[in-house]
Design an enzyme around this catalytic site. Structure first.
Site, PDB file in Angstrom:
ATOM      1  N   ASN A  37     -35.675  20.766   0.216  1.00  0.00           N
ATOM      2  CA  ASN A  37     -36.476  20.121  -0.832  1.00  0.00           C
ATOM      3  C   ASN A  37     -37.767  20.910  -1.024  1.00  0.00           C
ATOM      4  O   ASN A  37     -37.678  22.142  -1.100  1.00  0.00           O
ATOM      5  CB  ASN A  37     -36.633  18.604  -0.627  1.00  0.00           C
ATOM      6  N   ASP A  38     -38.898  20.268  -1.164  1.00  0.00           N
ATOM      7  CA  ASP A  38     -40.150  20.915  -1.611  1.00  0.00           C
ATOM      8  C   ASP A  38     -40.341  22.399  -1.250  1.00  0.00           C
ATOM      9  O   ASP A  38     -40.162  22.780  -0.085  1.00  0.00           O
ATOM     10  CB  ASP A  38     -41.360  20.241  -0.968  1.00  0.00           C
ATOM     11  N   SER A  98     -44.033  19.010   4.521  1.00  0.00           N
ATOM     12  CA  SER A  98     -44.528  20.030   3.592  1.00  0.00           C
ATOM     13  C   SER A  98     -45.924  20.542   3.916  1.00  0.00           C
ATOM     14  O   SER A  98     -46.741  19.846   4.508  1.00  0.00           O
ATOM     15  CB  SER A  98     -44.515  19.482   2.170  1.00  0.00           C
ATOM     16  N   ARG A 165     -50.242  13.561   4.333  1.00  0.00           N
ATOM     17  CA  ARG A 165     -49.377  14.744   4.452  1.00  0.00           C
ATOM     18  C   ARG A 165     -49.582  15.787   3.345  1.00  0.00           C
ATOM     19  O   ARG A 165     -50.308  15.598   2.407  1.00  0.00           O
ATOM     20  CB  ARG A 165     -47.913  14.323   4.457  1.00  0.00           C
ATOM     21  N   ASP A 166     -48.848  16.877   3.523  1.00  0.00           N
ATOM     22  CA  ASP A 166     -48.696  17.954   2.550  1.00  0.00           C
ATOM     23  C   ASP A 166     -49.991  18.749   2.327  1.00  0.00           C
ATOM     24  O   ASP A 166     -50.457  18.906   1.196  1.00  0.00           O
ATOM     25  CB  ASP A 166     -48.163  17.416   1.209  1.00  0.00           C
ATOM     26  N   GLU A 220     -48.129  12.935  -3.468  1.00  0.00           N
ATOM     27  CA  GLU A 220     -47.591  13.917  -2.536  1.00  0.00           C
ATOM     28  C   GLU A 220     -47.908  15.334  -3.026  1.00  0.00           C
ATOM     29  O   GLU A 220     -48.163  15.557  -4.206  1.00  0.00           O
ATOM     30  CB  GLU A 220     -46.060  13.745  -2.423  1.00  0.00           C
TER      31      GLU A 220
HETATM   32  C1  FRU Z   1     -42.056  15.278  -1.096  1.00  0.00           C
HETATM   33  C2  FRU Z   1     -42.007  14.915   0.361  1.00  0.00           C
HETATM   34  C3  FRU Z   1     -43.316  15.282   1.045  1.00  0.00           C
HETATM   35  C4  FRU Z   1     -42.927  15.421   2.478  1.00  0.00           C
HETATM   36  C5  FRU Z   1     -41.547  16.033   2.346  1.00  0.00           C
HETATM   37  C6  FRU Z   1     -40.569  15.610   3.396  1.00  0.00           C
HETATM   38  O1  FRU Z   1     -40.832  15.538  -1.672  1.00  0.00           O
HETATM   39  O2  FRU Z   1     -41.723  13.540   0.507  1.00  0.00           O
HETATM   40  O3  FRU Z   1     -44.366  14.359   0.822  1.00  0.00           O
HETATM   41  O4  FRU Z   1     -43.807  16.247   3.162  1.00  0.00           O
HETATM   42  O5  FRU Z   1     -41.037  15.649   1.083  1.00  0.00           O
HETATM   43  O6  FRU Z   1     -39.402  16.348   3.344  1.00  0.00           O
END
Ligand code: FRU
Length: 490
Positions: A37-38, A98, A165-166, A220
């Site tokens: 993902n991200d 992330s 996060r992130d 996010e």
């Molecule tokens: C966004 C998210 C982030 C997190 C990650 C987990 O898509 O939810 O906030 O860090 O994916 O995989």
């Protein structure tokens, strides 16, 4: 190297050679195996561009998050690198979420969110999120012994310890800065700003921006950067409510153009807008190129639309990296210019006339699923114009401009889905004096549309069998168009 990282590297090495090259996209980043993902850690390091991503190598669904890793010189040809981070410590055992990266004194610094399952005093399990650092050489990364470097204790009283996060790290002069998403005392989204002299010891600076319950909850994956004379904040809000055609329900990717008050450490923003109006675009991240361009990529998937066919060994595609500019306080997005080097087999048609009576019109040489095609249409005498793409034996994905509504709509109802998923999305477009310019990139499973030289982008994935490569045009009323199409060969 930890056992977990060792295992992930050995696993992806063994499996990736079993993934036929032809099963992947041609000029979009996909993993060879597993779920992604991200985009994470999109950065320039020793003259190359590195892109990491949320990664679960062992299956094509989300699982304990690792960081997968690839690099490129031109954003088109990607080179696989071994898995960079595994959830292998006492502070990130439930996942390396992330984050971002920056080059510093020859080192590559990664900043990410460690997720830890914690048993609270009352016996409840909570997932604590903290910010962590790993330092490396472009292949191997060591997590700092002092991790986590920022915990929720640093946030204003009452902020969530679970949703934090992130981190997005950058350097200004001798100082490192980072922004991260969090939930404030009232449960609404906020972006916290931190600074550090050495990337090891961090101090809370300010709440750069807070959403007060508007534009979703948790924001996010923030990105915060200067562009021309403005400052841009990009966030990916959770739990948004639809508003007209601008925002849709659930996870959106939105941006604000604004200015940065460095004294007060506050972001002063103007209107919010969608980054992309398609069905699949989330958590974008940017990098500044050596020649000063701001380039963004996003995850071509929506959390609520899981389309990957069961037999695929991989799941997840990154968007074509896009150059960002500003026009009238709007982000202008166009595919990186490097893509043009990979254009082959030009086909062009000028002054093609379409009429309702003639029905669907096919054009010689115009077909394919790996292409870069620009259509300039005169829609002044037509009520609607439709591009039929990925067409064949019961399949088609359409792109329709409707004059009455002033909209462009992607419709993947007939893209071969076996699930009851969301299939259409529309956006307002500006047919300037009856002219509409559409640039379409297709890469087997992707459809990215750029309108009027980047005024809007609309991205969706389709998993139509790649043999369905028909393209046709139809209209209500009369229309004419010029078209130029290239195959992309990498
Ligand atoms: C966004 C998210 C982030 C997190 C990650 C987990 O898509 O939810 O906030 O860090 O994916 O995989």
């Amino acid at each position: 190297m930890s056992e977990k990282l060792d295992r992930a590297r050995a696993y992806e090495e063994e499996k990736r050679t079993q993934t036929p090259e032809g099963s992947k996209c041609v000029f979009h980043l996909t993993p060879a195996v597993g779920w992604i993902n991200d985009p994470n850690g999109f950065s320039r390091y020793q003259g190359e561009y590195h892109l990491f991503y949320q990664y679960h190598p062992y299956s094509t669904v989300w699982g304990p998050m690792h960081w997968g890793h690839q690099k490129t010189r031109d954003f088109i040809k990607w080179e696989h690198l071994p898995c960079a981070l595994a959830p292998d410590t006492g502070y990130d055992g439930q996942g390396c979420f992330s984050g971002s990266a920056v080059e510093h004194e020859g080192k590559h610094i990664l900043m990410y969110t460690g997720v830890l399952d914690r048993m609270e005093d009352d016996g409840r399990h909570t997932l604590r999120q903290t910010q962590c650092i790993a330092v490396g050489d472009g292949i191997n990364y060591e997590k700092l012994p002092e991790n986590p470097v920022i915990t929720a204790q640093a946030l204003p009283e009452g902020s969530s310890k679970e949703d934090f996060r992130d981190p997005r790290i950058w350097k200004e002069g001798d100082t490192f800065y980072a922004v991260a998403g969090s939930l404030g005392v009232d449960g609404s989204g906020q972006i916290a700003l931190f600074s550090s002299a050495d990337a090891g010891k961090w101090r809370f600076e300010s709440i750069l921006d807070a959403n007060g319950g508007r534009y979703g909850k948790m924001w996010e994956c923030p990105d915060f950067f200067p562009l021309e004379d403005s400052q841009i904040l990009i966030v990916s809000p959770q739990f948004m409510h639809a508003e007209g055609l601008e925002f849709h329900n659930g996870n959106n990717a939105i941006y604000f153009v604004g200015s940065y008050d460095r004294e007060k450490k506050k972001f002063l923003r103007k209107e919010a807008r969608s980054v992309d109006y398609g069905l699949d675009f989330y958590a974008p991240q940017t990098v500044e190129t050596a020649d000063g361009r701001r380039v963004m990529t996003g995850w071509l998937q929506s959390w609520d639309n899981y389309l990957t066919p069961e037999e695929f060994p991989w799941s997840g595609i990154m968007s074509i990296p896009r150059e960002l500019e500003l026009r009238d306080d709007r982000l202008i997005q166009n595919p990186v210019r490097e893509l043009e080097r990979y254009r082959q087999n030009e086909v062009s048609h000028k002054g093609v006339t379409l009429s309702e009576k003639a029905g669907k019109t096919e054009l010689e040489g115009v077909r394919g699923r790996v292409l870069d095609m620009t259509v300039e249409a005169d829609v002044s005498r037509s009520d609607a114009l439709t591009l039929h793409l990925a067409a064949g034996e019961g399949f088609e994905t359409t792109l329709t401009y409707e004059k009455g509504k002033g909209t462009l709509t992607t419709d993947r109802t007939y893209s071969g889905l076996k699930k009851d998923l969301l299939c259409t999305r529309s956006m307002y477009v500006d047919a300037k004096e009856g002219k509409l310019k559409l640039r379409l990139l297709m890469d087997k499973y992707t459809l990215e549309v750029f309108v009027n030289d980047g005024e809007q982008a609309m991205s969706s994935v389709i998993f139509t069998p790649p043999e369905a490569e028909g393209i046709a045009f139809s209209c209500k009323g009369e229309s004419s168009l010029d078209l130029v199409m290239y195959e992309i060969m990498v």
